[in-house]
Design a protein around this motif. Structure first.
Motif, PDB file in Angstrom:
ATOM      1  N   ASP A 284       0.817  -1.221   0.000  1.00 24.57           N
ATOM      2  CA  ASP A 284       0.000   0.000   0.000  1.00 24.57           C
ATOM      3  C   ASP A 284       0.846   1.265   0.000  1.00 24.57           C
ATOM      4  O   ASP A 284       0.526   2.245  -0.682  1.00 24.57           O
ATOM      5  N   GLU A 285       1.954   1.254   0.755  1.00 20.35           N
ATOM      6  CA  GLU A 285       2.746   2.467   0.917  1.00 20.35           C
ATOM      7  C   GLU A 285       3.719   2.712  -0.228  1.00 20.35           C
ATOM      8  O   GLU A 285       4.226   3.829  -0.367  1.00 20.35           O
ATOM      9  N   THR A 286       3.988   1.698  -1.023  1.00 15.52           N
ATOM     10  CA  THR A 286       4.968   1.878  -2.108  1.00 15.52           C
ATOM     11  C   THR A 286       4.330   1.930  -3.491  1.00 15.52           C
ATOM     12  O   THR A 286       5.029   2.167  -4.475  1.00 15.52           O
ATOM     13  N   ARG A 287       3.045   1.751  -3.616  1.00 17.74           N
ATOM     14  CA  ARG A 287       2.399   1.703  -4.934  1.00 17.74           C
ATOM     15  C   ARG A 287       2.590   3.003  -5.713  1.00 17.74           C
ATOM     16  O   ARG A 287       2.652   2.993  -6.939  1.00 17.74           O
ATOM     17  N   ARG A 288       2.748   4.123  -4.998  1.00 16.70           N
ATOM     18  CA  ARG A 288       2.894   5.414  -5.674  1.00 16.70           C
ATOM     19  C   ARG A 288       4.214   5.532  -6.432  1.00 16.70           C
ATOM     20  O   ARG A 288       4.351   6.376  -7.330  1.00 16.70           O
ATOM     21  N   PHE A 289       5.187   4.701  -6.098  1.00 17.80           N
ATOM     22  CA  PHE A 289       6.509   4.846  -6.712  1.00 17.80           C
ATOM     23  C   PHE A 289       6.586   4.271  -8.130  1.00 17.80           C
ATOM     24  O   PHE A 289       7.516   4.582  -8.871  1.00 17.80           O
ATOM     25  N   GLN A 308       8.499  -6.104 -18.561  1.00 18.67           N
ATOM     26  CA  GLN A 308       7.565  -7.234 -18.567  1.00 18.67           C
ATOM     27  C   GLN A 308       6.125  -6.786 -18.395  1.00 18.67           C
ATOM     28  O   GLN A 308       5.216  -7.352 -18.997  1.00 18.67           O
ATOM     29  N   VAL A 309       5.908  -5.786 -17.555  1.00 16.78           N
ATOM     30  CA  VAL A 309       4.548  -5.283 -17.336  1.00 16.78           C
ATOM     31  C   VAL A 309       3.982  -4.776 -18.658  1.00 16.78           C
ATOM     32  O   VAL A 309       2.851  -5.108 -19.039  1.00 16.78           O
ATOM     33  N   GLU A 325      -1.502   3.345 -17.896  1.00 16.36           N
ATOM     34  CA  GLU A 325      -2.217   2.065 -17.844  1.00 16.36           C
ATOM     35  C   GLU A 325      -1.389   1.012 -17.107  1.00 16.36           C
ATOM     36  O   GLU A 325      -1.936   0.214 -16.340  1.00 16.36           O
ATOM     37  N   ALA A 326      -0.082   0.996 -17.333  1.00 12.90           N
ATOM     38  CA  ALA A 326       0.782   0.033 -16.646  1.00 12.90           C
ATOM     39  C   ALA A 326       0.786   0.285 -15.141  1.00 12.90           C
ATOM     40  O   ALA A 326       0.752  -0.659 -14.336  1.00 12.90           O
ATOM     41  N   VAL A 327       0.824   1.547 -14.754  1.00 16.58           N
ATOM     42  CA  VAL A 327       0.781   1.898 -13.332  1.00 16.58           C
ATOM     43  C   VAL A 327      -0.567   1.494 -12.732  1.00 16.58           C
ATOM     44  O   VAL A 327      -0.638   0.995 -11.604  1.00 16.58           O
ATOM     45  N   ALA A 332      -3.834  -2.336  -9.274  1.00 14.15           N
ATOM     46  CA  ALA A 332      -4.837  -3.383  -9.096  1.00 14.15           C
ATOM     47  C   ALA A 332      -4.359  -4.457  -8.128  1.00 14.15           C
ATOM     48  O   ALA A 332      -5.165  -5.074  -7.418  1.00 14.15           O
ATOM     49  N   ILE A 333      -3.046  -4.691  -8.087  1.00  8.69           N
ATOM     50  CA  ILE A 333      -2.494  -5.725  -7.219  1.00  8.69           C
ATOM     51  C   ILE A 333      -2.743  -5.391  -5.745  1.00  8.69           C
ATOM     52  O   ILE A 333      -2.917  -6.283  -4.910  1.00  8.69           O
ATOM     53  N   SER A 334      -2.762  -4.101  -5.431  1.00  9.89           N
ATOM     54  CA  SER A 334      -2.945  -3.701  -4.034  1.00  9.89           C
ATOM     55  C   SER A 334      -4.406  -3.426  -3.693  1.00  9.89           C
ATOM     56  O   SER A 334      -4.717  -3.078  -2.550  1.00  9.89           O
TER      57      SER A 334
END
Length: 566
Positions: A284-289, A308-309, A325-327, A332-334
């Motif tokens: 949750d805390e690193t998704r912004r990076f 790869q993404v 879109e990749a971000v 979505a994973i979190s």
């Protein structure tokens, strides 16, 4: 400038290197990590420092893994008051880990010493590859190491810039299995070329290991995971995947989302859970990076997000809408599957259009999971199975033949998962005749091997450590001008002696093949301080070489000097 290797020497954990220049008044550390799983761990983690912590000016931190960062809080408690230079991502992950370690090791982690830490991030762009001053004629440079989010190799440059007197040393940190043309991990961008330096300090964790191409291939790894999900679809059982917090569990989650997006109808009835509080907080805390980019005069590319993404989703990494879109796919994973704000991806291929959150918010109890007749996948903490939520789930799930336990990385022989892997090839009748019992450390839990009915699997390809080939590619980098060594002198550390010797031999062989003459050293505790300055006669040799070169071009000057001398 001189260097002293405090650790790890002949060990895998406890990274800490001391550099100083008494004339300039410099004294600083590269990493300050805990020992983990070593016989000497307790002695190391509670040692009396070989320096006065108050005299250390700063620390440069390569990445957030505890064997590189874990003793920083206690160093502050011992009198250190300087800055910790690292990437913003590394600081964020380290802070979360420290907070979560307070109840486990209150003697090393408490709120007061955690709050003392002065994290310092370079603001000048480019962050990666740029020269960042920390004192007069003293600079730090980062290169992405392809290991985990925020992980870098660190170069130290000292002396007047662009002058013959300026010298440099590069510290590899931990090198990932991420060559530029063949990224292996699902999300992390490739390892950067370290450039050429006077010295290189490199890890040797897997210095004797050469993984097969099938062990590295992302498609084979994902197909193996898919086959395990298909098995529990058939058996209506549970697939338990113990994984480590930093990188590993996020990689597994990415692959699970990819598998579902390839065939959403087939996996609609599978329940997916992420039972890992520490991993969830980091996620949750690193998704912004993931949205971070860097520019040079020719292009702008993602700082951390790998190819790869983009390839999997049919996107390109040089298009602004595709980056968004990749971000979003990483977001979505979190997220949870019942998140009403999910709008889906608008660009890319069919997998991208099917991409959505799959994790259920409410995690069932062991009793609910045991009585459920729905296929279930649980990603949980403690990759070696010894503690945390893995230790919660394993005793119950191991007794059911419909279930699968799948490890995702190296597990020591004495860990729970290591012991499970040792019996994975043992047929059920032979297990039932086995009288041994597996005991959980620091717990009253145990299980008889005779009662273990679950299938034990090992999913390869998730390791964030490069093997011997990756290490050689880093230190003998194929640059535009041909192969260049990361250092004329190379110090091997951060590996047991078997791996250090194996990497040394491979380096000698490869460098000889390339026509290089390298000085490769294996420092030990007896090495003490090693000077990083050239010997006086080296300066004389360099001057002589320059004079001879001039005389070769201007023979008249040589004759003129001889006449003057007469």
């Amino acid at each position: 400038m001189e260097i002293k290797f405090i650790g790890p020497l002949g060990k895998v954990t406890g990274s800490c290197t001391w550099m100083r220049d008494n004339e300039k008044g410099w004294s600083f550390l590269i990493d300050c990590g805990m020992q983990q799983g070593e016989i000497t761990a307790d002695q190391w983690n509670h040692q009396e420092w070989p320096f006065d912590p108050a005299e250390i000016q700063f620390i440069v931190l390569t990445h957030a893994h505890m064997d590189h960062s874990g003793l920083i809080p206690s160093l502050y408690e011992s009198g250190f008051s300087g800055k910790v230079y690292c990437t913003e991502e590394t600081a964020e992950i380290a802070k979360i880990q420290y907070q979560n370690s307070m109840h486990l090791s209150p003697d090393l982690f408490n709120q007061e010493n955690i709050d003392r830490i002065e994290w310092c991030h370079f603001k000048k762009e480019p962050l990666l590859g740029g020269y960042h001053p920390v004192d007069q004629d003293l600079f730090v440079q980062y290169q992405r190491s392809g290991h985990i989010l925020g992980a870098v190799s660190v170069s130290i440059h000292w002396g007047r810039p662009m002058s013959p007197e300026q010298r440099s040393i590069v510290f590899s940190g931990d090198i990932g299995p991420q060559p530029q043309d063949n990224e292996v991990l699902p999300a992390i961008r490739h390892t950067m070329n370290p450039g050429h330096h006077n010295y290189a300090v490199m890890e040797s964790t897997y210095g004797s290991t050469n993984r097969s191409s099938s062990d590295k291939a992302p498609s084979i790894r994902r197909d193996h995971l898919k086959s395990l999900i298909d098995n529990i679809l058939h058996s209506q059982g549970t697939l338990l995947i113990p994984a480590f917090a930093l990188g590993r569990s996020q990689d597994v989650l990415f692959d699970l989302h990819a598998i579902v997006a390839e065939d959403p109808g087939r996996y609609e009835q599978v329940d997916f859970y992420y039972d890992f509080p520490l991993g969830r907080e980091i996620l949750d805390e690193t998704r912004r990076f993931w949205s971070k980019t860097e520019s040079n005069p020719k292009k702008t590319r993602p700082m951390w997000l790998g190819k790869q993404v983009f390839d999997l989703l049919g996107l390109t990494n040089n298009h602004p809408d595709h980056l968004k879109e990749a971000v979003k796919a990483m977001d979505a994973i979190s997220l949870y599957k019942d998140n009403s704000k999910w709008e889906g991806l608008l660009e890319g291929n069919q997998i991208a259009h099917n991409w959505k959150p799959i994790i259920s918010r409410r995690i069932p109890s062991r009793e609910e999971a045991a009585s459920s007749n729905r296929p279930t996948v649980i990603v949980t903490g403690s990759g070696n199975g010894d503690a945390g939520r893995a230790a919660y789930w394993l005793p119950m799930l191991l007794t059911n033949k419909n279930n699968i336990v799948a490890t995702t990385g190296f597990c020591g022989a004495n860990t729970i998962c290591g012991k499970l892997l040792s019996i994975r090839g043992l047929p059920i009748p032979d297990r039932r005749m086995n009288s041994n019992i597996i005991h959980w450390p620091n717990s009253k839990q145990s299980i008889a091997i005779a009662d273990i009915m679950a299938n034990i699997e090992e999913i390869k390809g998730y390791s964030a450590h490069g093997d011997q080939e990756d290490l050689l590619n880093w230190v003998l980098c194929n640059a535009k001008k041909g192969y260049l060594p990361a250092g004329d002198t190379i110090f091997l550390q951060h590996g047991d002696d078997r791996n250090r010797y194996a990497l040394r031999d491979a380096l000698f062989s490869k460098s000889a093949e390339l026509g290089m003459d390298l000085d490769i050293q294996l420092p030990g505790e007896e090495s003490g301080w090693i000077s990083l300055e050239p010997e006086a006669n080296n300066y004389e040799d360099e001057d002589l070489e320059q004079l001879l070169a001039i005389f070769k071009q201007r023979p008249d000057l040589k004759k003129h000097i001889e006449n003057q001398a007469e």
